[in-house]
Design an enzyme around this catalytic site. Sequence first.
Site, PDB file in Angstrom:
ATOM      1  N   HIS A  80       0.834  -1.296   0.000  1.00  0.00           N
ATOM      2  CA  HIS A  80      -0.094   0.010   0.081  1.00  0.00           C
ATOM      3  C   HIS A  80       1.023   1.167  -0.117  1.00  0.00           C
ATOM      4  O   HIS A  80       2.136   1.292   0.417  1.00  0.00           O
ATOM      5  CB  HIS A  80      -0.823   0.248   1.252  1.00  0.00           C
ATOM      6  CG  HIS A  80      -2.003  -1.214   1.597  1.00  0.00           C
ATOM      7  ND1 HIS A  80      -1.208  -2.119   2.247  1.00  0.00           N
ATOM      8  CD2 HIS A  80      -3.083  -1.414   1.219  1.00  0.00           C
ATOM      9  CE1 HIS A  80      -2.165  -2.992   2.359  1.00  0.00           C
ATOM     10  NE2 HIS A  80      -3.460  -2.608   1.737  1.00  0.00           N
ATOM     11  N   ASP A 111       2.294   1.968   3.124  1.00  0.00           N
ATOM     12  CA  ASP A 111       3.044   1.123   4.057  1.00  0.00           C
ATOM     13  C   ASP A 111       4.644   1.469   3.737  1.00  0.00           C
ATOM     14  O   ASP A 111       5.598   1.283   4.604  1.00  0.00           O
ATOM     15  CB  ASP A 111       3.116  -0.382   3.297  1.00  0.00           C
ATOM     16  CG  ASP A 111       1.946  -0.801   3.255  1.00  0.00           C
ATOM     17  OD1 ASP A 111       1.147  -0.502   4.035  1.00  0.00           O
ATOM     18  OD2 ASP A 111       1.534  -1.764   2.521  1.00  0.00           O
ATOM     19  N   GLU A 167     -10.296  -7.109  -4.912  1.00  0.00           N
ATOM     20  CA  GLU A 167      -9.876  -8.237  -3.906  1.00  0.00           C
ATOM     21  C   GLU A 167     -11.444  -7.990  -3.112  1.00  0.00           C
ATOM     22  O   GLU A 167     -11.706  -7.304  -2.186  1.00  0.00           O
ATOM     23  CB  GLU A 167      -8.775  -7.655  -2.886  1.00  0.00           C
ATOM     24  CG  GLU A 167      -8.491  -8.892  -1.940  1.00  0.00           C
ATOM     25  CD  GLU A 167      -7.422  -8.575  -1.124  1.00  0.00           C
ATOM     26  OE1 GLU A 167      -6.338  -8.016  -1.702  1.00  0.00           O
ATOM     27  OE2 GLU A 167      -7.526  -8.790  -0.045  1.00  0.00           O
ATOM     28  N   GLU A 196      -8.416 -13.665  -1.686  1.00  0.00           N
ATOM     29  CA  GLU A 196      -7.733 -13.946  -0.616  1.00  0.00           C
ATOM     30  C   GLU A 196      -8.665 -15.149  -0.034  1.00  0.00           C
ATOM     31  O   GLU A 196      -9.898 -15.119   0.319  1.00  0.00           O
ATOM     32  CB  GLU A 196      -7.723 -12.689   0.394  1.00  0.00           C
ATOM     33  CG  GLU A 196      -7.192 -12.917   1.680  1.00  0.00           C
ATOM     34  CD  GLU A 196      -6.717 -11.835   2.387  1.00  0.00           C
ATOM     35  OE1 GLU A 196      -6.414 -10.546   1.758  1.00  0.00           O
ATOM     36  OE2 GLU A 196      -6.809 -11.629   3.549  1.00  0.00           O
ATOM     37  N   ASP A 230      -5.770 -13.694   9.088  1.00  0.00           N
ATOM     38  CA  ASP A 230      -4.650 -13.547   8.235  1.00  0.00           C
ATOM     39  C   ASP A 230      -3.406 -14.625   8.549  1.00  0.00           C
ATOM     40  O   ASP A 230      -2.453 -14.023   8.851  1.00  0.00           O
ATOM     41  CB  ASP A 230      -4.223 -12.121   8.150  1.00  0.00           C
ATOM     42  CG  ASP A 230      -5.002 -11.175   7.227  1.00  0.00           C
ATOM     43  OD1 ASP A 230      -5.715 -11.905   6.438  1.00  0.00           O
ATOM     44  OD2 ASP A 230      -5.018  -9.980   7.373  1.00  0.00           O
TER      45      ASP A 230
HETATM   46  C1  XUL Z   1      -7.650  -6.572   4.214  1.00  0.00           C
HETATM   47  C2  XUL Z   1      -6.683  -7.042   3.098  1.00  0.00           C
HETATM   48  C3  XUL Z   1      -5.740  -6.056   2.622  1.00  0.00           C
HETATM   49  C4  XUL Z   1      -5.725  -6.076   0.857  1.00  0.00           C
HETATM   50  C5  XUL Z   1      -4.982  -4.996   0.663  1.00  0.00           C
HETATM   51  O1  XUL Z   1      -8.443  -7.802   4.663  1.00  0.00           O
HETATM   52  O2  XUL Z   1      -6.866  -8.164   2.788  1.00  0.00           O
HETATM   53  O3  XUL Z   1      -4.551  -6.063   3.180  1.00  0.00           O
HETATM   54  O4  XUL Z   1      -5.163  -7.237   0.675  1.00  0.00           O
HETATM   55  O5  XUL Z   1      -5.474  -3.722   0.924  1.00  0.00           O
HETATM   56 CO    CO Z   2      -5.576  -9.336   0.908  1.00  0.00          CO
END
Ligand code: XUL
Ligand code: CO
Length: 436
Positions: free
Chosen positions: A98, A101, A229, A265, A306
């Site tokens: 990002h 970041d 995403e 994801e 995550d």
């Molecule tokens: C949040 C997520 C983010 C995206 C990028 O759940 O997955 O980190 O991958 O903004």
């Molecule tokens: Co993500």
Amino acid sequence: MSYFPNIPAIKFEGGASKNPLAFRYYNADEKILGKTMKEHLRFAMSWWHTMTGEGKDMFGSGTIDKSFGKTGFEKSKARVDAGFELMQKLGVTYYCFHDYDLIDERDTLAESNAALVEITDYMLKKQNEMGLKCLWGTSNLFSNKRYMFGAGTAPNADVFAYAAAQVKQNIDVSVKLGANGIVFWGGREGYETLLNTDMGLELDNLARFLHMAVDYARSIGFKGDFFIEPKPKEPSKHQYDFDAATAIGFLNKYGLDKDFKMNIEANHATLAGHTFEHELRVSAINDMLGSIDANQGDMLLGWDTDQFPTDVYSTTYCMLEVLRAGGFKTGGLNFDAKGRRGSFTHDDLFLSYIAGMDAFALGLIKAAKIIEDGRVDGFVKERYSSWSSGIGKDITDGKLGLKELSDYALKKGEVTTNISGKQEYLENIVNQVLFN
Ligand code: XUL
Ligand code: CO
């Protein structure tokens, strides 16, 4: 100078190795179905979890120090040096980021923009020297309080304009870094209550926002893919990009389907009540399987944990979908994953990546074996064989309507041709491939 002086370059030592700082399954140059593991897996490091995430949660402070003894811009530079060292030692070629970041967001947009230019100049020089690459870049349109009601879906046009400026700057630096993709994750693009929300306008505006991003990026020569995403919730109660099917419907409606693909994801899939492989399949059958954020959730927790992926069933089913879809093109496997808060040493960063990379390497090996074994695919082919001749073929050829089918069914009488779905038999084949 080294930021991880105790960590050697991580090598493949094979399944019997007990060396914690070695790969047991990830053998970068080993060929599977005609391509090396490295070419199949296209691993990427997530800048946010790996270089900036400090183990904070809603109830507690950070547990791992990623400042490397520096502050301000010097800290950002140290993170570039440390991040690239980590990537090189792990043999991870790509990174994802990002905008904020890479640097801490400044007091004004102009200052943030200038700092972003400076840090990415530094990164570009260094990544070229080290042979490292950018998989994708994205804008953080969710942390700053100005985005409390969204960015592209904000009720306030000034917020939309500010977000557009931020996206423009991020596209500039992503293109400079040679990014293969531009990601949009809409954590705040959603709503809490319909009592204060004009959903139709918000979705139209989101489409306008994404069209502007495509037009601008193409105008400066970006040839890669844009990725949505999907995630159903968190931080918003209801997010517009709920899952792949919803996001693909949106892209089709607004004419964005030629430029966008999905970045799926794993933990977002399960939050939406789907399996990871379901989301991958929905994307693939729509020709929109672009990239993957690799992680796993905890089925006993209702949020996005995550975690580094270690569940080999899940990585196998994932890689089956990726192989069947013909592999990654612009995308790759980005570890949007963080060590647990209690895994607080710098060594744990390496151990976590090794675990995730090995789990995906094993998934790739096993997925290829399932394909080579042929029983699962053969079973599916046979199960649908009524569509390749006779009445089934006439239906798919578009030759028949309800009237003709009614005549057919009346003449034929009760259906006696169903065959067993044999789910348990198929699951046992997967176990045999996994554990033999
Ligand atoms: C949040 C997520 C983010 C995206 C990028 O759940 O997955 O980190 O991958 O903004
Ligand atoms: Co993500």
